[in-house]
Design an enzyme around this catalytic site. Structure first.
Site, PDB file in Angstrom:
ATOM      1  N   GLY A   1     -61.098  -4.482 -16.532  1.00  0.00           N
ATOM      2  CA  GLY A   1     -59.832  -4.002 -15.992  1.00  0.00           C
ATOM      3  C   GLY A   1     -60.065  -2.769 -15.143  1.00  0.00           C
TER       4      GLY A   1
ATOM      5  N   CYS B   1     -67.147  -5.059 -20.009  1.00  0.00           N
ATOM      6  CA  CYS B   1     -66.823  -3.956 -19.115  1.00  0.00           C
ATOM      7  C   CYS B   1     -65.741  -3.056 -19.720  1.00  0.00           C
ATOM      8  CB  CYS B   1     -66.441  -4.519 -17.751  1.00  0.00           C
ATOM      9  SG  CYS B   1     -66.489  -3.288 -16.454  1.00  0.00           S
ATOM     10  N   TYR B   2     -64.519  -3.100 -19.211  1.00  0.00           N
ATOM     11  CA  TYR B   2     -63.441  -2.296 -19.805  1.00  0.00           C
ATOM     12  C   TYR B   2     -63.303  -2.642 -21.292  1.00  0.00           C
ATOM     13  CZ  TYR B   2     -58.756  -0.306 -20.510  1.00  0.00           C
ATOM     14  OH  TYR B   2     -57.693   0.425 -20.967  1.00  0.00           O
TER      15      TYR B   2
ATOM     16  N   HIS C   1     -70.847  -8.352 -16.194  1.00  0.00           N
ATOM     17  CA  HIS C   1     -69.883  -9.468 -16.194  1.00  0.00           C
ATOM     18  C   HIS C   1     -70.605 -10.809 -16.392  1.00  0.00           C
ATOM     19  CE1 HIS C   1     -66.241  -7.285 -15.076  1.00  0.00           C
ATOM     20  NE2 HIS C   1     -67.100  -6.435 -14.543  1.00  0.00           N
TER      21      HIS C   1
ATOM     22  N   GLU D   1     -69.199 -13.638 -16.652  1.00  0.00           N
ATOM     23  CA  GLU D   1     -68.388 -14.738 -16.112  1.00  0.00           C
ATOM     24  C   GLU D   1     -68.690 -15.058 -14.657  1.00  0.00           C
ATOM     25  OE1 GLU D   1     -67.454 -11.736 -16.946  1.00  0.00           O
ATOM     26  OE2 GLU D   1     -65.817 -10.940 -15.749  1.00  0.00           O
TER      27      GLU D   1
ATOM     28  N   ASP E   1     -52.696 -31.767  -7.024  1.00  0.00           N
ATOM     29  CA  ASP E   1     -51.918 -31.367  -8.209  1.00  0.00           C
ATOM     30  C   ASP E   1     -50.698 -32.256  -8.421  1.00  0.00           C
ATOM     31  OD1 ASP E   1     -53.756 -29.370  -8.030  1.00  0.00           O
ATOM     32  OD2 ASP E   1     -52.339 -27.840  -7.354  1.00  0.00           O
TER      33      ASP E   1
ATOM     34  N   LYS F   1     -57.966 -25.938 -11.684  1.00  0.00           N
ATOM     35  CA  LYS F   1     -58.109 -26.953 -10.626  1.00  0.00           C
ATOM     36  C   LYS F   1     -59.266 -27.927 -10.898  1.00  0.00           C
ATOM     37  CE  LYS F   1     -56.673 -27.778  -6.287  1.00  0.00           C
ATOM     38  NZ  LYS F   1     -55.255 -27.699  -5.887  1.00  0.00           N
TER      39      LYS F   1
END
Ligand code: XMP
Length: 520
Positions: free
Chosen positions: A50, A77-78, A171, A173, A230, A376
């Site tokens: 964040g 992180c945060y 990170h 991710e 979608d 997605k």
């Protein structure tokens, strides 16, 4: 902080995606979530990054009950700083901010409790990681061990001596952290013991059951389709659940791509068996767009006209069904849901085209959103499983206001015809070169200015086509696609030769930000 808030959503959203890629079910919740209000018990919690500093007066903090759950917790992180803050407030501003690649050295503690080493189990002792932070731990909180360091962060990874509590400064991710997914797998599967049973095959079965239960044995549903992935997947899922009690409506707004309406009609009705009505409202749209140049006005006109036409058509379907339609289908995806998650309340940036349901309030239809839990990439797998043709499943996104926001001047039938033809040639060549799947979005835009050219032995004064092709994973940032010169030469040659009214072609090499993907 606004930019930071935007990045926070982006990174946190990626953590959820990575876990789903491991077939682990994960939800992203705001940090204001009270544990006591959760209707299910999580097997583990990841506290994400964040833009704030934990020591800021207005910094968001998690419900302290998170730390009493006795389940594994990973702070990123945060999130690492939040853990340290909770265990003794040892966080301070770093002497220098750190963004980018770093080499992480892993420290194992063989004599400590086995859970301490589990986060990096099976990985090398040196790992390429991605850092993005300003603050760092000043001291190790009591009862924690250092499990990883970098040259700039002495506490790049920490673990509690007794509890399955971890913090990492980098990170995991992002793809730049090469073994990030393995670290998340160690956390989710090894430490939290999450089952890897989140698959689209299972999702289809449970969602069909859920739709049937919600709609009931005689209930009916209406929904707009656009030809995009979608709305098509949502429609096909609905059709699989309730057959012809689902009524799809395709509105031809006059600014769709070349032959699009026809192709969508055929694919959805003949190919997928969906009960579809096509409404040709192109004249209604184009007459309202006459003389309009301002892009936001174009958007508003197209949005409002769409609602009017859709409402008219929906009323017809309702009359014909004897008033039995209770539900409106929307193809809302999880990122749209996430976008509205903020500890400050719903985000103001949520796109207006997601609010069609709200605008049909007077019809008293209940919303049904079968894709609202999916990303997605999951929708694409689901679409393939449901038998939707590859071409449609992998289609580039196309904006609701269509070609109207790719014609930078007035939208007239003549301008639409030029933009459509040029776009068709560009996409055809991209497909022929086998590049379509590599590119996230590509299109041709028509500039409202003229340039001089020589065609044959004649001097002409015609318009300019601007080509745009980008690579992106989230459409929030994007880079232009690096075609080779031969390809661009071929496309430009075909456009000036085949599209009357165009004598020049340019290629847009602007990144997003600062440029947006669309021109308007
Ligand atoms: P920008 O231009 O903001 O586009 O970089 C990001 C993505 O959003 C799509 N886009 C829209 N989609 N209605 C839509 O349905 C709109 O008004 C609209 N404007 C942009 C764009 O095509 C890209 O995928």
């Amino acid at each position: 902080k606004e930019v930071g808030e935007y990045l926070r959503t982006k990174y946190s959203h990626l953590i959820t995606r990575r876990l789903r890629e491991l077939n682990v079910y994960a939800e992203m919740l705001p940090c204001t979530q009270k544990i006591a209000d959760l209707s299910w018990k999580p097997k583990g919690i990841i506290l994400s990054g964040g833009p704030y500093s934990v020591y800021d007066a207005d910094a968001p903090h998690v419900d302290p009950a998170v730390f009493d759950l006795e389940i594994p917790i990973l702070g990123v992180c945060y999130g690492l700083q939040e853990i340290a803050w909770n265990y003794g407030k040892h966080v301070s501003a770093g002497d220098r901010k750190e963004y980018g690649h770093a080499v992480l050295s892993v420290t194992h503690h063989t004599s400590a409790s086995p859970h301490v080493d589990a986060l990096f189990a099976g990985l090398e002792l040196e790992l390429e990681v991605w850092m993005s932070h300003g603050d760092k731990l000043a001291r190790l909180p009591p009862d924690f061990l250092t499990i990883a360091t970098t040259s700039n962060a002495p506490f790049a990874g920490i673990a509690h001596k007794e509890k399955p509590l971890y913090g990492i400064q980098f990170h995991p991710e992002v793809t730049h952290t090469a073994k990030g997914k393995a670290i998340l797998e160690n956390f989710a599967v090894r430490l939290c013991q999450c089952r890897q049973n989140w698959t689209m095959e299972k999702f289809v079965d449970t969602e069909i059951e859920r739709i049937r239960a919600v709609v009931g044995p005689t209930g009916q549903v209406i929904g707009a389709v656009s030809g995009g992935v979608d709305s098509t997947v949502a429609a096909k899922l609905m059709h699989a659940a309730i057959g012809d009690r689902f009524h799809a409506i395709l509105v031809d707004n006059g600014v769709m791509r070349l032959n699009e309406c026809q192709i969508v009609h055929e694919t959805l009705t003949k190919g997928l068996g969906i009960n579809l009505a096509v409404v040709d409202a192109s004249e209604e749209f184009l007459s309202k767009l006459k003389g309009v140049i301002d892009p936001e006005k174009k958007r508003m006109i197209i949005g409002n006209t769409f609602i009017e036409v859709f409402q008219r058509e929906a009323e017809r379907v309702m009359r014909e069904s004897g008033g039995a339609v209770d539900f409106l289908l929307q193809g809302t995806l999880y990122p749209d849901v996430i976008e509205s998650i903020s500890f400050k309340g719903p985000s103001a940036t949520i796109k207006t085209h997601h609010n069609v349901g709200g605008l049909l309030k007077n019809m008293k239809l209940k919303l049904i959103e079968p894709l609202r839990e999916l990303f997605k990439d999951e929708v694409r797998i689901l679409g393939t499983n449901l038998g939707i043709p590859e071409d449609l499943v992998w289609r580039h996104p196309f904006p609701g206001p269509g070609i109207a926001i790719r014609i930078l001047g007035e939208v007239t039938p003549e301008q639409v015809a030029i933009a459509r033809k040029a776009d068709h040639i560009f996409i055809e060549e991209i497909k022929a070169a086998g590049l379509y799947r590599q590119i996230s979005q590509a299109f041709a835009a028509l500039l409202p200015v003229r340039a001089v050219g020589v065609m044959g032995d004649k001097r002409v004064h015609d318009q300019i086509i601007a080509l745009r092709a980008v690579e992106t994973t989230d459409y929030m940032t994007a880079d232009w696609f690096d075609f080779d010169g031969k390809f661009l030469r071929k496309v430009a040659g075909r456009i000036v030769n085949e599209v009357e009214g165009v004598c020049r072609v340019v290629y847009d090499v602007t990144q997003k930000p600062p440029g947006t993907i669309e021109f308007q």
